[in-house]
Enzyme design. Sequence first.
Site, PDB file in Angstrom:
ATOM      1  NE  ARG A 182       2.746   3.332  -7.260  1.00 45.84           N
ATOM      2  CZ  ARG A 182       1.501   2.894  -7.151  1.00 45.84           C
ATOM      3  NH1 ARG A 182       0.978   2.711  -5.942  1.00 45.84           N
ATOM      4  NH2 ARG A 182       0.768   2.654  -8.212  1.00 45.84           N
TER       5      ARG A 182
ATOM      6  CB  CYS B  24      -5.838   5.612  -0.851  1.00 41.94           C
ATOM      7  SG  CYS B  24      -5.299   5.988  -2.528  1.00 41.94           S
TER       8      CYS B  24
ATOM      9  CG  HIS C 184      -1.931   1.102   1.222  1.00 43.06           C
ATOM     10  ND1 HIS C 184      -3.198   0.936   0.709  1.00 43.06           N
ATOM     11  CD2 HIS C 184      -1.867   2.382   1.648  1.00 43.06           C
ATOM     12  CE1 HIS C 184      -3.873   2.077   0.839  1.00 43.06           C
ATOM     13  NE2 HIS C 184      -3.082   2.974   1.403  1.00 43.06           N
TER      14      HIS C 184
ATOM     15  CD  GLN D  71      -7.422   0.082  -3.188  1.00 45.42           C
ATOM     16  OE1 GLN D  71      -6.471   0.841  -3.268  1.00 45.42           O
ATOM     17  NE2 GLN D  71      -7.671  -0.816  -4.103  1.00 45.42           N
TER      18      GLN D  71
ATOM     19  CG  ASP E  57       3.096   3.708 -10.733  1.00 47.18           C
ATOM     20  OD1 ASP E  57       3.859   4.148  -9.850  1.00 47.18           O
ATOM     21  OD2 ASP E  57       2.194   2.881 -10.507  1.00 47.18           O
TER      22      ASP E  57
ATOM     23  CB  THR F 191      -5.002  10.498 -11.946  1.00 49.52           C
ATOM     24  OG1 THR F 191      -3.884  10.394 -11.056  1.00 49.52           O
ATOM     25  CG2 THR F 191      -5.243   9.143 -12.604  1.00 49.52           C
TER      26      THR F 191
END
Length: 366
Positions: free
Chosen positions: A293, A232, A216, A235, A291, A279
């Site tokens: 990450r 979020c 997460h 979740q 993304d 987004t």
Amino acid sequence: MYHIERAIFDIRRGLPVVVKAGEQQLLVQALEGGESVNELTRLSGSRPSLVLTRHRLDAMGVSITADAAYLPLAAQMDERALHTLAVAQVVPGQAPALLSGLQPAGRAERGAVALMRRALLIPAALIAEVSENAADGIAQQLAKGELLAVDASDAETCVAGAPGMLKRVSEARIPLEDAAESRFVLFREPDGLREHVAVVIGRPEAHTEAVPLRMHSACLTGDLFGSLRCDCGEQLRNAVADIEAMGGGVLLYLAQEGRGIGLANKLRAYTLQDDGLDTVDADQMLGFGDDERDYAVAVDMLRALDISRVQLLTNNPLKMQALSEGGIEVVARQALYGRLTDQNHRYLNAKATRAGHFLEDVLSSK
């Protein structure tokens, strides 16, 4: 590693650093919070340029094959014009006039942008070639420690952190509302910028086949304040309850706000979304990819916890791929949803259609 850590610290304070690539020396500073363009000109002895990522240029209607490009700044360029080039929403048809003279970035320029990204700043850098006239003065400042120099190659790779060097720092038993037997284990990245938490719920070791796992990414607005713009927070809480119901497992709470762009940039992206962008497009308008990450840190955390086979609670295929590439076997996947609302429908739809998230069931429920 120490030099990169200090460089990031200086960049975040608005100070310039020197990025070296062979004989080339660039004086680099952040676009946000740094000294003026005129001050950078004075220090370097040359007129600065602005480095922009290919994502930002794509959003402006200019396609390049390099990861970044730099634009020599006209003498009359002011702070407002710089902001327009680096952050503001620009009509694609206006871009050619604004970007006349664009040049593909080399190692030093790419390293400059990487430092900005690692520092969680706007991924745009002001750079200036150190001229012969300024070289002696810059050398004296480097010798006194008033300026820091880093190698461009080290700067380019700093975005990924330092895989394999994550430190397990501390832990404690933290009973949760939906999982009374839980333990928090804190991990810190070598540069100290990010700390991640493994929430160990129940007895994960009791699972002989695969450990239930949720990865997460932190979301201050959703997790803590219950923002309706995303799912979020729901979740997160559903994951804790699901893992408890499955007999225990692990939730990795990763410091990757806004898909890795940081809270300040996420708020900037929200403002762009209010102006009509989804987004993904909003992040690209700021210069980021779909993304940002990197899940290598999650792999390191799982290895530290002696976990190699997981049942992953996710709707994101990239998480499954990243774990598999890191040597963690994903035995099974379980969907994890929050509520679909009027406020988050566009966000979830963009994740499904633009990023391939498995959200068909929840999107069809309304």
